[in-house]
Design a protein around this motif. Structure first.
Motif, PDB file in Angstrom:
ATOM      1  N   ASN A  16     -10.668 -70.476 -22.952  1.00 20.65           N
ATOM      2  CA  ASN A  16      -9.807 -70.846 -21.823  1.00 20.65           C
ATOM      3  C   ASN A  16      -8.524 -71.502 -22.312  1.00 20.65           C
ATOM      4  O   ASN A  16      -7.432 -71.200 -21.810  1.00 20.65           O
ATOM      5  CB  ASN A  16     -10.537 -71.785 -20.864  1.00 20.65           C
ATOM      6  CG  ASN A  16     -11.495 -71.051 -19.952  1.00 20.65           C
ATOM      7  OD1 ASN A  16     -11.415 -69.840 -19.795  1.00 20.65           O
ATOM      8  ND2 ASN A  16     -12.414 -71.778 -19.358  1.00 20.65           N
ATOM      9  N   GLN A  17      -8.641 -72.405 -23.274  1.00 24.97           N
ATOM     10  CA  GLN A  17      -7.450 -73.071 -23.812  1.00 24.97           C
ATOM     11  C   GLN A  17      -6.526 -72.050 -24.461  1.00 24.97           C
ATOM     12  O   GLN A  17      -5.305 -72.095 -24.268  1.00 24.97           O
ATOM     13  CB  GLN A  17      -7.843 -74.157 -24.820  1.00 24.97           C
ATOM     14  CG  GLN A  17      -8.478 -75.367 -24.173  1.00 24.97           C
ATOM     15  CD  GLN A  17      -8.985 -76.378 -25.198  1.00 24.97           C
ATOM     16  OE1 GLN A  17      -9.130 -76.081 -26.382  1.00 24.97           O
ATOM     17  NE2 GLN A  17      -9.264 -77.585 -24.736  1.00 24.97           N
ATOM     18  N   THR A  18      -7.104 -71.129 -25.219  1.00 22.14           N
ATOM     19  CA  THR A  18      -6.302 -70.092 -25.868  1.00 22.14           C
ATOM     20  C   THR A  18      -5.598 -69.233 -24.823  1.00 22.14           C
ATOM     21  O   THR A  18      -4.401 -68.949 -24.943  1.00 22.14           O
ATOM     22  CB  THR A  18      -7.195 -69.214 -26.767  1.00 22.14           C
ATOM     23  OG1 THR A  18      -7.806 -70.044 -27.767  1.00 22.14           O
ATOM     24  CG2 THR A  18      -6.397 -68.121 -27.443  1.00 22.14           C
ATOM     25  N   LEU A  19      -6.343 -68.833 -23.784  1.00 24.03           N
ATOM     26  CA  LEU A  19      -5.746 -68.009 -22.729  1.00 24.03           C
ATOM     27  C   LEU A  19      -4.657 -68.769 -21.976  1.00 24.03           C
ATOM     28  O   LEU A  19      -3.604 -68.210 -21.665  1.00 24.03           O
ATOM     29  CB  LEU A  19      -6.829 -67.525 -21.757  1.00 24.03           C
ATOM     30  CG  LEU A  19      -7.763 -66.440 -22.293  1.00 24.03           C
ATOM     31  CD1 LEU A  19      -8.878 -66.162 -21.297  1.00 24.03           C
ATOM     32  CD2 LEU A  19      -7.001 -65.168 -22.610  1.00 24.03           C
ATOM     33  N   GLU A  20      -4.907 -70.048 -21.682  1.00 22.82           N
ATOM     34  CA  GLU A  20      -3.898 -70.854 -20.998  1.00 22.82           C
ATOM     35  C   GLU A  20      -2.637 -70.966 -21.842  1.00 22.82           C
ATOM     36  O   GLU A  20      -1.522 -70.880 -21.316  1.00 22.82           O
ATOM     37  CB  GLU A  20      -4.457 -72.240 -20.679  1.00 22.82           C
ATOM     38  CG  GLU A  20      -5.447 -72.242 -19.531  1.00 22.82           C
ATOM     39  CD  GLU A  20      -6.100 -73.602 -19.293  1.00 22.82           C
ATOM     40  OE1 GLU A  20      -5.756 -74.574 -19.992  1.00 22.82           O
ATOM     41  OE2 GLU A  20      -6.955 -73.686 -18.403  1.00 22.82           O
ATOM     42  N   GLN A  21      -2.788 -71.135 -23.147  1.00 24.51           N
ATOM     43  CA  GLN A  21      -1.627 -71.212 -24.029  1.00 24.51           C
ATOM     44  C   GLN A  21      -0.882 -69.893 -24.054  1.00 24.51           C
ATOM     45  O   GLN A  21       0.354 -69.865 -24.016  1.00 24.51           O
ATOM     46  CB  GLN A  21      -2.056 -71.609 -25.450  1.00 24.51           C
ATOM     47  CG  GLN A  21      -2.524 -73.046 -25.556  1.00 24.51           C
ATOM     48  CD  GLN A  21      -3.153 -73.363 -26.907  1.00 24.51           C
ATOM     49  OE1 GLN A  21      -3.367 -72.495 -27.738  1.00 24.51           O
ATOM     50  NE2 GLN A  21      -3.464 -74.634 -27.114  1.00 24.51           N
ATOM     51  N   VAL A  42      -0.894 -67.591 -21.647  1.00 21.05           N
ATOM     52  CA  VAL A  42      -0.257 -67.411 -20.337  1.00 21.05           C
ATOM     53  C   VAL A  42       1.013 -68.260 -20.256  1.00 21.05           C
ATOM     54  O   VAL A  42       2.059 -67.795 -19.787  1.00 21.05           O
ATOM     55  CB  VAL A  42      -1.240 -67.766 -19.194  1.00 21.05           C
ATOM     56  CG1 VAL A  42      -0.528 -67.911 -17.865  1.00 21.05           C
ATOM     57  CG2 VAL A  42      -2.334 -66.714 -19.104  1.00 21.05           C
ATOM     58  N   LEU A  43       0.942 -69.498 -20.715  1.00 17.32           N
ATOM     59  CA  LEU A  43       2.110 -70.382 -20.699  1.00 17.32           C
ATOM     60  C   LEU A  43       3.232 -69.797 -21.548  1.00 17.32           C
ATOM     61  O   LEU A  43       4.390 -69.755 -21.119  1.00 17.32           O
ATOM     62  CB  LEU A  43       1.728 -71.775 -21.206  1.00 17.32           C
ATOM     63  CG  LEU A  43       2.851 -72.808 -21.248  1.00 17.32           C
ATOM     64  CD1 LEU A  43       3.398 -73.074 -19.850  1.00 17.32           C
ATOM     65  CD2 LEU A  43       2.346 -74.105 -21.867  1.00 17.32           C
ATOM     66  N   LYS A  44       2.884 -69.301 -22.736  1.00 17.55           N
ATOM     67  CA  LYS A  44       3.887 -68.706 -23.623  1.00 17.55           C
ATOM     68  C   LYS A  44       4.523 -67.485 -22.973  1.00 17.55           C
ATOM     69  O   LYS A  44       5.746 -67.341 -22.969  1.00 17.55           O
ATOM     70  CB  LYS A  44       3.238 -68.327 -24.957  1.00 17.55           C
ATOM     71  CG  LYS A  44       4.205 -67.755 -25.953  1.00 17.55           C
ATOM     72  CD  LYS A  44       3.506 -67.411 -27.253  1.00 17.55           C
ATOM     73  CE  LYS A  44       4.486 -66.755 -28.215  1.00 17.55           C
ATOM     74  NZ  LYS A  44       3.823 -66.300 -29.435  1.00 17.55           N
ATOM     75  N   LYS A  45       3.695 -66.604 -22.406  1.00 23.27           N
ATOM     76  CA  LYS A  45       4.227 -65.399 -21.752  1.00 23.27           C
ATOM     77  C   LYS A  45       5.070 -65.757 -20.533  1.00 23.27           C
ATOM     78  O   LYS A  45       6.099 -65.142 -20.287  1.00 23.27           O
ATOM     79  CB  LYS A  45       3.083 -64.457 -21.337  1.00 23.27           C
ATOM     80  CG  LYS A  45       2.437 -63.746 -22.484  1.00 23.27           C
ATOM     81  CD  LYS A  45       3.419 -62.805 -23.159  1.00 23.27           C
ATOM     82  CE  LYS A  45       2.749 -62.068 -24.293  1.00 23.27           C
ATOM     83  NZ  LYS A  45       3.687 -61.284 -25.075  1.00 23.27           N
ATOM     84  N   THR A  46       4.638 -66.771 -19.785  1.00 20.17           N
ATOM     85  CA  THR A  46       5.407 -67.213 -18.613  1.00 20.17           C
ATOM     86  C   THR A  46       6.780 -67.700 -19.049  1.00 20.17           C
ATOM     87  O   THR A  46       7.794 -67.356 -18.429  1.00 20.17           O
ATOM     88  CB  THR A  46       4.648 -68.332 -17.864  1.00 20.17           C
ATOM     89  OG1 THR A  46       3.382 -67.812 -17.430  1.00 20.17           O
ATOM     90  CG2 THR A  46       5.431 -68.827 -16.663  1.00 20.17           C
ATOM     91  N   GLN A  47       6.825 -68.482 -20.120  1.00 16.11           N
ATOM     92  CA  GLN A  47       8.112 -68.975 -20.621  1.00 16.11           C
ATOM     93  C   GLN A  47       8.979 -67.817 -21.103  1.00 16.11           C
ATOM     94  O   GLN A  47      10.182 -67.788 -20.836  1.00 16.11           O
ATOM     95  CB  GLN A  47       7.883 -69.985 -21.750  1.00 16.11           C
ATOM     96  CG  GLN A  47       7.305 -71.300 -21.266  1.00 16.11           C
ATOM     97  CD  GLN A  47       6.884 -72.220 -22.408  1.00 16.11           C
ATOM     98  OE1 GLN A  47       6.716 -71.798 -23.541  1.00 16.11           O
ATOM     99  NE2 GLN A  47       6.709 -73.496 -22.084  1.00 16.11           N
ATOM    100  N   GLU A  48       8.360 -66.856 -21.802  1.00 15.73           N
ATOM    101  CA  GLU A  48       9.121 -65.687 -22.257  1.00 15.73           C
ATOM    102  C   GLU A  48       9.690 -64.921 -21.067  1.00 15.73           C
ATOM    103  O   GLU A  48      10.855 -64.512 -21.077  1.00 15.73           O
ATOM    104  CB  GLU A  48       8.226 -64.765 -23.091  1.00 15.73           C
ATOM    105  CG  GLU A  48       7.890 -65.303 -24.459  1.00 15.73           C
ATOM    106  CD  GLU A  48       6.894 -64.424 -25.210  1.00 15.73           C
ATOM    107  OE1 GLU A  48       6.548 -63.316 -24.721  1.00 15.73           O
ATOM    108  OE2 GLU A  48       6.450 -64.850 -26.294  1.00 15.73           O
ATOM    109  N   LEU A  49       8.858 -64.725 -20.040  1.00 18.60           N
ATOM    110  CA  LEU A  49       9.321 -64.001 -18.856  1.00 18.60           C
ATOM    111  C   LEU A  49      10.422 -64.765 -18.120  1.00 18.60           C
ATOM    112  O   LEU A  49      11.371 -64.169 -17.611  1.00 18.60           O
ATOM    113  CB  LEU A  49       8.147 -63.709 -17.915  1.00 18.60           C
ATOM    114  CG  LEU A  49       7.157 -62.653 -18.404  1.00 18.60           C
ATOM    115  CD1 LEU A  49       5.944 -62.599 -17.486  1.00 18.60           C
ATOM    116  CD2 LEU A  49       7.818 -61.293 -18.508  1.00 18.60           C
ATOM    117  N   GLN A  50      10.305 -66.094 -18.067  1.00 18.06           N
ATOM    118  CA  GLN A  50      11.354 -66.899 -17.435  1.00 18.06           C
ATOM    119  C   GLN A  50      12.670 -66.729 -18.183  1.00 18.06           C
ATOM    120  O   GLN A  50      13.724 -66.564 -17.570  1.00 18.06           O
ATOM    121  CB  GLN A  50      10.949 -68.376 -17.389  1.00 18.06           C
ATOM    122  CG  GLN A  50       9.920 -68.694 -16.330  1.00 18.06           C
ATOM    123  CD  GLN A  50       9.444 -70.143 -16.386  1.00 18.06           C
ATOM    124  OE1 GLN A  50       9.535 -70.800 -17.416  1.00 18.06           O
ATOM    125  NE2 GLN A  50       8.923 -70.625 -15.273  1.00 18.06           N
TER     126      GLN A  50
END
Length: 191
Positions: A108-113, A115-123
């Motif tokens: 879960n921690q790995t997936l959350e990290q 997702v956060l990284k991809k969200t920042q990239e998409l932003q």
């Protein structure tokens, strides 16, 4: 406990080694008389007489051996060993669940990290796209304004030429009068 921790035992050697090898609980009535109890002199010196041990299983493998000692001589209690054997299996299942829960938490921690990284990239990509879109819109506006200004300038130039022609005809001369931009603007606004 200190003696137990400092005494290395191989599979099959001593009480824990035998439990590890046989994968079942073992009971010793008298540790002093047991032929396969390397710590017997120390144990007797501490007042230990009887002992038993049982394995903890995880995914079908022994992951630990728990030993218990008594200052009394206690005869083998088969029903107790059976219960202890089940306890060992249940403790192993608890360990399995903890390992599984930790694996899920780590995942879960790995997936959350991720997702956060991809969200920042998409932003960042979205911000870049919005910036490019504004540039494109501004370039389109400037291009349209340029075309419009060119068309207006052509219309004004044609009109001025006509006005100049009319003025020259009225004066009876072919001389071209200098154009004053201020008058041109007035002429555009007036029409």
């Amino acid at each position: 406990m200190e003696v137990t921790e400092k005494t290395p035992l191989k599979r099959g050697a001593g009480l824990p080694g035998r439990v590890l090898q046989d994968q079942e609980p073992i009971w010793i009535l008298d540790v002093e008389k047991d032929q396969n109890f390397p710590r017997n002199k120390v144990a007797v010196g501490l007042g230990v007489h009887s002992a038993f041990a049982f394995p903890l299983f995880m995914q079908g493998k022994v992951i630990a051996v728990l030993e218990f000692f008594s200052e009394n001589f206690i005869k083998k209690d088969s029903p107790l060993l059976s219960i202890i054997s089940h306890v060992g299996q249940q403790l192993g299942q608890v360990s399995e669940r903890e390992v599984a829960e930790n694996a899920v938490l780590n995942m879960n921690q790995t997936l959350e990290q991720r997702v956060l990284k991809k969200t920042q990239e998409l932003q960042h990509k979205n911000e870049e796209l919005e910036r490019q879109q504004l540039i494109t819109i501004n370039n389109s506006k400037m291009s349209a304004l340029g075309e419009m200004a060119g068309g207006v300038a052509h219309d004004v130039d044609v009109r001025l030429v006509r006005d100049d022609d009319v003025a020259r005809s009225a004066r009876g001369t072919d001389q071209v009068q200098p154009r004053i931009p201020c008058l041109v603007l007035r002429a555009i606004v007036a029409s």
